[in-house]
Design an enzyme around this catalytic site. Structure first.
Site, PDB file in Angstrom:
ATOM      1  CG  HIS A 279       0.357   8.570  -7.000  1.00  0.00           C
ATOM      2  ND1 HIS A 279      -0.889   8.688  -6.424  1.00  0.00           N
ATOM      3  CD2 HIS A 279       0.329   9.405  -8.076  1.00  0.00           C
ATOM      4  CE1 HIS A 279      -1.633   9.516  -7.130  1.00  0.00           C
ATOM      5  NE2 HIS A 279      -0.916   9.974  -8.133  1.00  0.00           N
TER       6      HIS A 279
ATOM      7  CG  HIS B 122      -1.879   1.092   1.339  1.00  0.00           C
ATOM      8  ND1 HIS B 122      -3.195   0.964   0.961  1.00  0.00           N
ATOM      9  CD2 HIS B 122      -1.746   2.361   1.798  1.00  0.00           C
ATOM     10  CE1 HIS B 122      -3.825   2.109   1.174  1.00  0.00           C
ATOM     11  NE2 HIS B 122      -2.965   2.977   1.681  1.00  0.00           N
ATOM     12  CD  GLU B 123       1.469   3.628   3.658  1.00  0.00           C
ATOM     13  OE1 GLU B 123       1.719   4.686   3.043  1.00  0.00           O
ATOM     14  OE2 GLU B 123       0.413   3.455   4.292  1.00  0.00           O
TER      15      GLU B 123
ATOM     16  CG  HIS C  69       0.223   6.166  -0.578  1.00  0.00           C
ATOM     17  ND1 HIS C  69      -0.850   6.693  -1.246  1.00  0.00           N
ATOM     18  CD2 HIS C  69      -0.280   5.605   0.563  1.00  0.00           C
ATOM     19  CE1 HIS C  69      -1.958   6.460  -0.555  1.00  0.00           C
ATOM     20  NE2 HIS C  69      -1.633   5.804   0.536  1.00  0.00           N
TER      21      HIS C  69
END
Length: 607
Positions: A397, A390-391, A394
């Site tokens: 991105h 998940h991180e 980020h």
């Protein structure tokens, strides 16, 4: 003896994030503070002169960018030092000082937007067309035009910026309470062994196969929050009043509108999430029933809702987790994978393991002039692998956005952010389910998926409903007390538990304290609903991306790179999903239901 965490000073540097790459010495941070303060008069000199010429306006943007880029770097370093040891008083003082400097910088530059509006949008567009130095600002001025009715005079804008610092105190108080002052009793296993309960260990303890560990950890964690409930309620009330104040200062009809309109997201998107969630709670009721049967329990308690179903934990060391994630996101291209793997294994993007004083949760941070950084507490299990995925979503991105966009568009909203993070999880999960055929492994992956849905399609929508209720209550002049918050939160949780989870009166109080256990989320003004939209959008896109559809892959990468250069809903439409429709959220619930179906076939009821 309880199993203890190491002190921060004893942490293996290989698994800590590289704060020295931001400022090699703390003196560099101090110099940055002084440099920002020295630039404030220079920024103020532009006041009243932005209309002089296109070059003067371009000079303003350049000067403002230099100051804010340095401020962002300063804030990243501040966050890095305080998050890993909230008991470090030097780091705490630095955090407070950084917040004050940020408020001063904001006040010094607050005149600019009102002054630009006096120039007029038509003339600003003419300047964009005529001046190469302003040519990239067309979308910026489009956004400004849409929000101009919310912009106040230069004097009021300066005041609103100045009060942002003292009005942030509520969050600071809650953070100190949650991460420093709460003292949890250890959990006790069936064998009598003690296990340290801390913000960095509670998630792992709640998945323990030992029911006594789960029960005692759940009780310790909930009871300690209840001990501080009145202080935390007063703090949250201050945070909500801050939201209401800013909404009214800018003429919004509600705090919800004030939170969504600046991102150009209709409030109906929020209500779609809540309606679709409530219409599908039956899927959760069915899941609890299957979970109870698989665990061989007569009744399912709140502390059983995340218990692992397999007899043995699936151990996932950090390096192996990185490799699995790399394999999962391989459809996004070799360059993408190489950057991510190097960041996670060589360039120390990640602060990996728990230590004493480390705050709760996980997050990605960074700035235009730093690497992406990830904060977490890795526990060598599949849930930690999921958090890492998940991180890293980020961080990748941000990596693509900052390398592609000019500073003015390099940031992106929360609505976009949660798509990238959930895409990583969905791709990794899909890869593991397709390549690891052992039933026990498949169960572990499905449990991870359900844990993710638990957080994003149960807890977060429930918190979003609470958030709407408490903001509307304050807007009507009502008070927020611990009793009110606990009761409301418990009712929302019980709606999703249904009759399948047995909740005693004392456990009702403990689940009612859930609002206090998410101390940053509820201070971010309608942040939490975006977890649900993020997982829905990612779920809507993942099959085509995972299948190697190059058009879908390139559209998704273009979405990552677009950052703030497009409106959030437009960027997602470019990637292939329409979040103004309830369809993506409904499709995500269909995925949730399919996971429950699959789990049912893999976990025959225990006698």
């Amino acid at each position: 003896m309880a199993k203890s965490l190491v002190a921060r000073s004893e942490a293996d540097q290989r698994f800590t994030w590289d704060s020295e790459s931001v400022f090699p010495e703390e003196s560099g941070w101090e110099q940055a503070v002084e440099e920002i303060l020295a630039r404030l008069p220079d920024l103020q000199e532009f006041k009243g002169h932005l209309r002089d010429s296109p070059d003067t306006l371009a000079d303003w943007f350049d000067a403002n960018e230099r100051a804010h880029r340095l401020m962002a770097k300063l804030m990243v370093y501040t966050t890095m030092s305080y998050s890993v040891d909230v008991g470090d008083q030097v780091a705490a003082a630095r955090t407070d000082r950084a917040r004050s400097v940020a408020a001063q910088l904001g006040a010094a530059s607050s005149f600019a937007v009102p002054e630009m509006l006096t120039i007029g949008i038509p003339k600003l567009r003419d300047w964009v067309a005529a001046s190469p130095r302003l040519a990239h600002l067309g979308h910026y001025f489009d956004r400004l035009e849409k929000l101009q009715k919310r912009i106040r005079s230069a004097e009021i804008e300066e005041l609103l910026t100045q009060v942002s610092d003292p009005l942030a105190t509520a969050l600071s108080v809650h953070s100190v309470l949650a991460n420093t002052d709460l003292k949890f009793a250890p959990a006790v296993g069936a064998d009598g062994e003690l296990h340290e309960v801390a913000q960095g260990t509670i998630a792992n303890l709640m998945t323990s196969p030992d029911r006594e560990v789960r029960r005692t950890a759940f009780e310790s964690y909930g009871d300690e929050h209840l001990r501080m409930q009145h202080a935390m309620a007063a703090s949250l009330a201050g945070g909500v009043k801050r939201d209401v104040f800013f909404a009214r200062a800018r003429g919004y009809a509600s705090s919800l509108e004030a939170a969504l309109e600046p991102s150009h997201i209709p409030v109906e998107v929020f209500h779609n999430v809540v309606r679709t969630f409530r219409a599908n709670v039956g899927t959760w009721h069915r899941y609890w029933r299957i979970r109870r049967q698989a665990l061989g329990l007569e009744v399912l308690k709140p502390y059983d809702t995340r218990a692992q179903l397999s007899a043995h934990s699936l151990e996932v060391p950090y390096a192996e987790a990185v490799e699995w994630i790399a394999q999962g996101v391989a459809p996004l291209g070799q360059d993408y994978v190489d950057v991510m793997r190097k960041g996670a294994l060589e360039d120390r993007w990640v602060d990996v393991y728990p230590n004493k004083g480390k705050r709760m949760g996980a997050f990605s941070t960074g700035a235009m002039d730093t690497r992406p950084f990830i904060f977490m507490s890795y526990n060598d299990d599949i849930y930690s692998m999921s958090t890492l995925a998940h991180e890293l979503g980020h961080s990748m991105h941000s990596y693509h956005a900052r390398r592609t966009q000019p500073y003015v568009y390099s940031n992106y909203g929360l609505f976009q952010a949660e798509v990238a993070s959930n895409m990583h999880q969905a791709l990794t999960r899909r890869h593991l389910l397709a390549t690891k055929t052992d039933p026990a492994f498949q169960i572990a992956v499905i449990e991870e998926a359900m844990s993710n849905f638990y957080r994003y399609f149960f807890i977060m929508p429930s918190l979003a409903r609470l958030e709407l209720e408490i903001h509307e209550r304050v807007e009507r002049g009502g008070a927020l007390t611990a009793d009110y918050l606990n009761s409301l939160m418990a009712d929302l949780m019980l709606e999703v538990y249904g009759s399948e989870v047995d909740v005693s009166e004392r456990d009702r109080d403990r689940i009612g304290s859930t609002w206090a256990q998410f101390h940053t989320h509820l201070y971010s003004n309608f942040y939490v609903y975006q977890y649900a939209t993020g997982i829905a959008a990612a779920d809507h896109l993942v099959e085509r991306v995972a299948a190697g559809d190059q058009k879908a892959v390139q559209s998704y990468l273009a979405f990552l790179k677009s950052a703030g250069s497009m409106y959030p809903l437009e960027g997602l439409r470019m990637a292939g999903v329409d979040m103004t429709s309830p369809e993506p959220v409904e499709a995500a619930f269909a995925t949730l239901a399919s996971m429950v179906d699959r789990l049912e076939t893999l976990t025959p009821a225990r006698s």
